[in-house]
Structure formats: C-alpha cells, structure tokens
Design a protein around this motif. Structure first.
Motif, PDB file in Angstrom:
ATOM      1  N   GLN A   1       0.848  -1.180   0.000  1.00 56.28           N
ATOM      2  CA  GLN A   1       0.000   0.000   0.000  1.00 56.28           C
ATOM      3  C   GLN A   1       0.884   1.231   0.000  1.00 56.28           C
ATOM      4  O   GLN A   1       1.799   1.354   0.800  1.00 56.28           O
TER       5      GLN A   1
ATOM      6  N   SER B   1      -1.108   4.773   3.713  1.00 58.73           N
ATOM      7  CA  SER B   1      -2.112   4.143   4.563  1.00 58.73           C
ATOM      8  C   SER B   1      -2.822   5.110   5.497  1.00 58.73           C
ATOM      9  O   SER B   1      -3.562   4.688   6.367  1.00 58.73           O
TER      10      SER B   1
ATOM     11  N   GLU C   1      -6.407  10.660   6.376  1.00 61.95           N
ATOM     12  CA  GLU C   1      -6.631   9.677   5.313  1.00 61.95           C
ATOM     13  C   GLU C   1      -5.940  10.071   4.011  1.00 61.95           C
ATOM     14  O   GLU C   1      -5.429   9.223   3.295  1.00 61.95           O
ATOM     15  N   ASN C   2      -5.932  11.372   3.702  1.00 62.23           N
ATOM     16  CA  ASN C   2      -5.389  11.797   2.412  1.00 62.23           C
ATOM     17  C   ASN C   2      -4.384  12.927   2.502  1.00 62.23           C
ATOM     18  O   ASN C   2      -4.135  13.583   1.503  1.00 62.23           O
TER      19      ASN C   2
ATOM     20  N   GLY D   1      -3.883   8.777  -3.996  1.00 69.39           N
ATOM     21  CA  GLY D   1      -3.846   7.425  -4.554  1.00 69.39           C
ATOM     22  C   GLY D   1      -5.170   6.702  -4.463  1.00 69.39           C
ATOM     23  O   GLY D   1      -5.606   6.065  -5.412  1.00 69.39           O
ATOM     24  N   ASN D   2      -5.854   6.816  -3.323  1.00 71.87           N
ATOM     25  CA  ASN D   2      -7.147   6.130  -3.180  1.00 71.87           C
ATOM     26  C   ASN D   2      -8.270   6.876  -3.900  1.00 71.87           C
ATOM     27  O   ASN D   2      -9.324   6.319  -4.141  1.00 71.87           O
TER      28      ASN D   2
ATOM     29  N   ASN E   1      -7.508   5.884  -7.675  1.00 69.03           N
ATOM     30  CA  ASN E   1      -7.761   4.447  -7.658  1.00 69.03           C
ATOM     31  C   ASN E   1      -7.172   3.696  -8.851  1.00 69.03           C
ATOM     32  O   ASN E   1      -7.823   2.854  -9.450  1.00 69.03           O
TER      33      ASN E   1
ATOM     34  N   SER F   1      -4.112   1.929  -8.609  1.00 69.67           N
ATOM     35  CA  SER F   1      -3.630   0.703  -7.982  1.00 69.67           C
ATOM     36  C   SER F   1      -3.419   0.994  -6.506  1.00 69.67           C
ATOM     37  O   SER F   1      -3.110   2.125  -6.121  1.00 69.67           O
ATOM     38  N   GLU F   2      -3.534  -0.026  -5.684  1.00 63.84           N
ATOM     39  CA  GLU F   2      -3.264   0.130  -4.263  1.00 63.84           C
ATOM     40  C   GLU F   2      -1.790   0.461  -4.024  1.00 63.84           C
ATOM     41  O   GLU F   2      -1.431   1.054  -3.015  1.00 63.84           O
TER      42      GLU F   2
ATOM     43  N   ASP G   1       0.537   5.965  -5.674  1.00 61.07           N
ATOM     44  CA  ASP G   1       0.044   7.183  -5.045  1.00 61.07           C
ATOM     45  C   ASP G   1       0.499   8.374  -5.867  1.00 61.07           C
ATOM     46  O   ASP G   1       1.615   8.398  -6.372  1.00 61.07           O
TER      47      ASP G   1
END
Length: 163
Positions: free
Chosen positions: A19, A22, A52-53, A89-90, A93, A95-96, A99
C-alpha cells in the motif's frame, strides 16, 4: 527449471500486495537524485501521514555537481523544506500500490509546489518521482546562476521506504 522457479519467486516478491499510503500514522523515508539546470544533487526526505489523504514532512536537497561558472557556496547548494501533501492514490484508484500527491512547501529559498508519484513493489520498498517549482521566491531581484539553484523547475527520482 530451478532458475525459472527462482525468477518466479523473486518476481512474486516484488509484485506482492503493498500500500502506497495508509493514512494517519503512515511514515515514508525517501532518498534520490535531484536534477535541475546547472546542478544535480541528493534529495532526502521524510513524510508523516496526518489523515486519510494528507501528510506533512521535511525534505532537504544538496547540489553536489554544480556546473562551471556557478559559485559553489554551501548556502547556495543547500535547501531545507517543510512540506504538505495531498495523497490522492485512493481517489484516483489506479492501484493500491500507486500514489499521486500534489503539494506545497516552504523552504529556505522559496515557497514552492510539487507533484509527486510513487509506486511500491513490496510493503517496504518503492520508487518515486517529483516535479517541483518555485511559486514565490524570497529574493525577487534578478537571480544569479547560483541563486537559481533550488529556485527553478526541479526533478527528483529515487527510492522510497515505508517505516
């Protein structure tokens, strides 16, 4: 056959699930090359996830190889930055393991912006690239070639590690 099996095991280790960011408490250390007009050098930094971001961090660059005709004083070669990143990154989206992070920084030389990307091959190791520029220079006069170091478009590439 043994060589083929060894290659398959090594590739699976590099393609293992990882990841890139995270969130809160995430820690990254990165080291790489800094490339800019009339100089190239070393880029070292640390990022810490606050949410989170988003993350904050510190980044330092030292110009090792300075072209002829450019003064080689330590103060011109060295820069230290405090930085803020929006880790998307999330959101994108892709790829996990991937980022993308735009950000801003305040340094000894300027107020700047950057756009970075990182990809993790394993849980602890990846590569990164960043493109940065000065948005507001502290010295608004005409800059000498030595003063332009760290006050222009820069590219950083290297390795990144999860801590």
């Amino acid at each position: 056959m043994k060589k083929l099996l060894l290659v398959a095991v090594l590739l699976s280790a590099f393609l293992a699930n990882s990841q890139s960011f995270s969130g809160k408490g995430d820690q990254k250390f990165f080291i790489g090359a800094n490339i800019q007009d009339n100089a190239s050098g070393l880029n070292v930094g640390y990022d810490y996830g606050l949410g989170e971001n988003f993350s904050i961090g510190v980044n330092s660059t030292y110009a090792i190889n300075v072209n002829n005709g450019v003064e080689k004083a330590f103060a011109d070669r060295f820069d230290l930055k405090a930085r803020f990143n929006a880790n998307l990154g999330n959101v994108v989206n892709i790829s996990e393991n991937f980022d993308i992070y735009p950000g801003v920084s305040v340094s000894l030389k300027n107020f700047g912006g950057h756009l970075g990307m990182r990809y993790f091959f394993t849980n602890g190791f990846g590569i990164y690239s960043e493109f940065g520029t000065a948005l507001a220079k502290y010295n608004s006069d005409w800059l000498t070639p030595s003063e332009k170091i760290h006050n222009q478009f820069t590219v950083n590439v290297g390795a990144i590690f999860n801590l």
